[in-house]
Write a protein that holds these residues in place. Structure first.
Motif, PDB file in Angstrom:
ATOM      1  N   GLU A  86       0.841  -1.194   0.000  1.00 54.94           N
ATOM      2  CA  GLU A  86       0.000   0.000   0.000  1.00 54.94           C
ATOM      3  C   GLU A  86       0.879   1.248   0.000  1.00 54.94           C
ATOM      4  O   GLU A  86       1.778   1.379   0.849  1.00 54.94           O
ATOM      5  N   SER A  87       0.632   2.148  -0.913  1.00 55.96           N
ATOM      6  CA  SER A  87       1.330   3.423  -0.923  1.00 55.96           C
ATOM      7  C   SER A  87       0.794   4.345   0.163  1.00 55.96           C
ATOM      8  O   SER A  87       1.514   5.205   0.682  1.00 55.96           O
ATOM      9  N   GLU A  88      -0.476   4.167   0.487  1.00 55.17           N
ATOM     10  CA  GLU A  88      -1.134   4.820   1.614  1.00 55.17           C
ATOM     11  C   GLU A  88      -2.371   3.994   1.924  1.00 55.17           C
ATOM     12  O   GLU A  88      -2.766   3.135   1.116  1.00 55.17           O
ATOM     13  N   PRO A  89      -3.000   4.173   3.060  1.00 54.07           N
ATOM     14  CA  PRO A  89      -4.127   3.304   3.421  1.00 54.07           C
ATOM     15  C   PRO A  89      -5.192   3.247   2.329  1.00 54.07           C
ATOM     16  O   PRO A  89      -5.664   4.276   1.847  1.00 54.07           O
ATOM     17  N   GLY A  90      -5.499   2.026   1.914  1.00 46.51           N
ATOM     18  CA  GLY A  90      -6.524   1.802   0.915  1.00 46.51           C
ATOM     19  C   GLY A  90      -6.042   1.762  -0.515  1.00 46.51           C
ATOM     20  O   GLY A  90      -6.745   1.266  -1.398  1.00 46.51           O
ATOM     21  N   ARG A  91      -4.826   2.271  -0.770  1.00 49.31           N
ATOM     22  CA  ARG A  91      -4.305   2.315  -2.144  1.00 49.31           C
ATOM     23  C   ARG A  91      -3.371   1.124  -2.336  1.00 49.31           C
ATOM     24  O   ARG A  91      -2.149   1.228  -2.203  1.00 49.31           O
ATOM     25  N   ALA A  92      -3.969  -0.011  -2.631  1.00 50.67           N
ATOM     26  CA  ALA A  92      -3.269  -1.296  -2.590  1.00 50.67           C
ATOM     27  C   ALA A  92      -2.994  -1.847  -3.981  1.00 50.67           C
ATOM     28  O   ALA A  92      -3.805  -1.745  -4.902  1.00 50.67           O
ATOM     29  N   SER A  93      -1.830  -2.474  -4.107  1.00 57.12           N
ATOM     30  CA  SER A  93      -1.433  -3.223  -5.295  1.00 57.12           C
ATOM     31  C   SER A  93      -1.029  -4.627  -4.864  1.00 57.12           C
ATOM     32  O   SER A  93      -0.614  -4.842  -3.721  1.00 57.12           O
ATOM     33  N   VAL A  94      -1.148  -5.583  -5.780  1.00 61.43           N
ATOM     34  CA  VAL A  94      -0.847  -6.991  -5.492  1.00 61.43           C
ATOM     35  C   VAL A  94       0.150  -7.506  -6.527  1.00 61.43           C
ATOM     36  O   VAL A  94      -0.020  -7.278  -7.729  1.00 61.43           O
ATOM     37  N   VAL A  95       1.188  -8.205  -6.066  1.00 59.96           N
ATOM     38  CA  VAL A  95       2.199  -8.773  -6.949  1.00 59.96           C
ATOM     39  C   VAL A  95       2.423 -10.232  -6.560  1.00 59.96           C
ATOM     40  O   VAL A  95       2.477 -10.563  -5.366  1.00 59.96           O
ATOM     41  N   ALA A  96       2.548 -11.094  -7.563  1.00 60.02           N
ATOM     42  CA  ALA A  96       2.844 -12.507  -7.308  1.00 60.02           C
ATOM     43  C   ALA A  96       3.766 -13.023  -8.408  1.00 60.02           C
ATOM     44  O   ALA A  96       3.802 -12.476  -9.515  1.00 60.02           O
ATOM     45  N   ARG A  97       4.507 -14.067  -8.098  1.00 61.51           N
ATOM     46  CA  ARG A  97       5.473 -14.644  -9.046  1.00 61.51           C
ATOM     47  C   ARG A  97       5.169 -16.122  -9.275  1.00 61.51           C
ATOM     48  O   ARG A  97       4.872 -16.868  -8.338  1.00 61.51           O
ATOM     49  N   ILE A  98       5.273 -16.517 -10.535  1.00 61.38           N
ATOM     50  CA  ILE A  98       5.165 -17.921 -10.922  1.00 61.38           C
ATOM     51  C   ILE A  98       6.512 -18.342 -11.486  1.00 61.38           C
ATOM     52  O   ILE A  98       6.974 -17.768 -12.490  1.00 61.38           O
ATOM     53  N   LEU A 126      -2.501  -3.305 -10.056  1.00 63.73           N
ATOM     54  CA  LEU A 126      -1.958  -2.057  -9.524  1.00 63.73           C
ATOM     55  C   LEU A 126      -3.015  -1.004  -9.241  1.00 63.73           C
ATOM     56  O   LEU A 126      -4.076  -0.966  -9.874  1.00 63.73           O
ATOM     57  N   ALA A 127      -2.699  -0.138  -8.311  1.00 63.86           N
ATOM     58  CA  ALA A 127      -3.547   0.991  -7.950  1.00 63.86           C
ATOM     59  C   ALA A 127      -3.218   2.206  -8.814  1.00 63.86           C
ATOM     60  O   ALA A 127      -2.145   2.288  -9.414  1.00 63.86           O
ATOM     61  N   ASP A 128      -4.171   3.124  -8.907  1.00 60.96           N
ATOM     62  CA  ASP A 128      -3.926   4.540  -9.253  1.00 60.96           C
ATOM     63  C   ASP A 128      -3.497   4.818 -10.689  1.00 60.96           C
ATOM     64  O   ASP A 128      -3.063   5.925 -10.980  1.00 60.96           O
ATOM     65  N   GLU A 129      -3.662   3.887 -11.612  1.00 62.71           N
ATOM     66  CA  GLU A 129      -3.252   4.178 -12.994  1.00 62.71           C
ATOM     67  C   GLU A 129      -4.011   5.363 -13.561  1.00 62.71           C
ATOM     68  O   GLU A 129      -3.464   6.147 -14.349  1.00 62.71           O
ATOM     69  N   GLU A 130      -5.284   5.508 -13.170  1.00 54.77           N
ATOM     70  CA  GLU A 130      -6.110   6.570 -13.743  1.00 54.77           C
ATOM     71  C   GLU A 130      -5.738   7.963 -13.231  1.00 54.77           C
ATOM     72  O   GLU A 130      -6.296   8.961 -13.703  1.00 54.77           O
ATOM     73  N   ALA A 131      -4.815   8.042 -12.285  1.00 50.84           N
ATOM     74  CA  ALA A 131      -4.328   9.348 -11.819  1.00 50.84           C
ATOM     75  C   ALA A 131      -2.808   9.400 -11.885  1.00 50.84           C
ATOM     76  O   ALA A 131      -2.151   9.910 -10.993  1.00 50.84           O
ATOM     77  N   SER A 132      -2.264   8.770 -12.912  1.00 51.94           N
ATOM     78  CA  SER A 132      -0.842   8.798 -13.271  1.00 51.94           C
ATOM     79  C   SER A 132       0.010   7.744 -12.579  1.00 51.94           C
ATOM     80  O   SER A 132       1.201   7.641 -12.840  1.00 51.94           O
ATOM     81  N   GLY A 133      -0.566   6.928 -11.693  1.00 55.44           N
ATOM     82  CA  GLY A 133       0.137   5.765 -11.176  1.00 55.44           C
ATOM     83  C   GLY A 133       1.115   5.991 -10.053  1.00 55.44           C
ATOM     84  O   GLY A 133       1.825   5.066  -9.638  1.00 55.44           O
TER      85      GLY A 133
END
Length: 443
Positions: free
Chosen positions: A63-75, A154-161
């Motif tokens: 989270e970059s700040e509360p509620g602004r969450a991104s998820v990453v996983a590896r295969i 990912l979060a926030d792409e619509e506001a420049s990421g």
């Protein structure tokens, strides 16, 4: 960041699951208003993490700040000698939507008339759902690609990421270890011209310059003669920017795209005036036309607080976009048009990107598309907007827009982005699942 998934005897058809997942993700409101007032992406990120964990992955949430969450996983890949990972990324946020403008509730994920409807149906919860459906099916069946795959939602792409992809790239680059190439949104979709179906893979996108302009003047009574009026100064500068005829600039990607369309349609390609060729592209001409030149569109004006008070300051916002290779020319022209009495600062600023078509991954994307649609032609194109690709380019990751969709010729696909009644055909989603699965088989 991954665990081994054991093959499952339970067969879940990814072509069915992709529709369910797309609808489910749309029902999670992740509206991004750009000012921090929206619901954020946390609920959607938690659901995505749960879906990945169900098939044996170990997703990491940041989270970059509360509620602004991104998820990453590896295969991990099936070939231990392959360390060159492929990044599959999508964004979870969407632009806002007003329910009263739509035929259906924009957060219903309703399936009707052969389409999944709702905000994010094409931008870009469709691709999120395709990635999830394909990976879940493959991991249930124990089918791993040869090379490692990192998947990011990912979060926030619509506001420049800056609260999403940029945050991951700047503060959690270890999660992207080994990634050399990436695929994401706004590419791999079908375009119809001259009776021919093309699939446009994004190999370039314009740079971003959202600018806040400020003019200063002398405050005073509205009844007085005012020769130093901030509103007048600002409006003159905004008019110059908005009415400026930016010169045509033919980048390599746009030239290749137009040459291919010319070859297939028989319409001559005039590099100095490609307008005749643009008419062959239907609604997509809006996007392609915007990649022939830099652009500056005024979008916001702010000044004053009472009719009889001359304000001391006036402000405007302008959406500027510049072509790859033309950033210096863009800003030099902007500053000349603004004049000496108007200043600018960035609301957001990001790079333009361009990569050459060709190479192993390009060939595999092309082959996967043509295996499902043998009569089509695959072409590179430049996106007039921007994506999270910009965030990963500085890490040395070569990015492509490849969210494969076969669309009906009469659907205004480009109008679906941020538009009213956004929707994606069910059979388009299913086509995308098959193409992505073929691509992962070929890695």
């Amino acid at each position: 960041m991954s665990t081994e998934a054991s093959p499952s005897s339970t067969r879940v058809d990814p072509e069915d699951e992709v529709v369910e997942l797309c609808s489910e993700l749309i029902r999670i409101d992740t509206s991004n208003y750009g000012d921090g007032s929206g619901p954020g992406e946390r609920v959607a990120a938690e659901r995505v993490a749960e879906l990945l964990a169900e098939v044996g992955l170990d997703p990491v949430m940041v989270e970059s700040e509360p509620g602004r969450a991104s998820v990453v996983a590896r295969i991990e890949g099936s070939d231990p000698s392959r360390t060159d990972a492929l990044l599959l990324h999508g964004h979870l946020d969407v632009v806002p939507a007003r329910a009263e403008d739509w035929q259906v509730d924009p957060f219903s994920g309703e399936v009707q008339d052969g389409c999944v409807w709702g905000r994010g149906a094409v931008d870009m919860k469709d691709m999120d759902a395709m990635i999830l459906a394909v990976l879940r099916a493959r991991l249930r069946e124990g089918r791993r690609p040869a090379r490692p795959v990192v998947v990011a939602f990912l979060a926030d792409e619509e506001a420049s990421g800056h609260k999403g992809a940029h945050f991951v790239a700047d503060h959690h680059a270890d999660l992207l270890e080994g990634c050399t190439e990436a695929i994401s949104e706004v590419g791999g979709f079908s375009v119809h011209a001259g009776g021919k179906r093309f699939y446009a893979i994004e190999t370039a996108e314009k740079g971003l310059a959202w600018m806040r302009l400020r003019a200063a003047g002398r405050a005073g009574h509205g009844s007085m003669v005012a020769t130093d009026n901030a509103v007048t100064e600002l409006c003159a500068a905004v008019t110059r920017l908005g009415q400026y005829q930016w010169p045509l600039r033919m980048t390599k990607t746009v030239r290749l795209f137009l040459e291919a369309v010319s070859e297939e349609t028989g319409v001559a390609f005039d590099p100095d005036d490609p307008s005749a060729l643009l008419t062959e592209l239907g609604a997509l001409a809006r996007i392609v036309g915007a990649t022939l030149r830099n652009t500056t569109n005024p979008t916001v004006l702010q000044a004053g607080y009472k009719a009889n008070v001359i304000p001391q300051e006036a402000f405007a916002q302008v959406d500027g976009r510049f072509l790859p290779g033309y950033e210096d020319e863009f800003f030099a022209t902007v500053d000349e048009l603004l004049g000496p009495n108007v200043t600018r600062e960035f609301v957001a600023h990001d790079i333009a990107v361009e990569v050459d078509p060709g190479g192993a991954l390009w060939e595999k994307m092309e082959a996967a598309l043509l295996a499902e649609d043998p009569g089509a032609r695959v072409v590179p194109y430049c996106l007039s907007g921007g994506t999270d690709t910009k965030s990963f380019t500085p890490l040395g990751i070569t990015g492509y827009g490849f969210a494969p969709l076969r669309m009906p010729a009469d659907l205004d696909f480009s109008g679906m982005f941020h538009g009213v009644d956004e929707r994606v055909p069910v059979d388009g989603l299913q086509f995308g699942v098959r193409v992505l699965d073929r691509l992962l088989d070929s890695l």
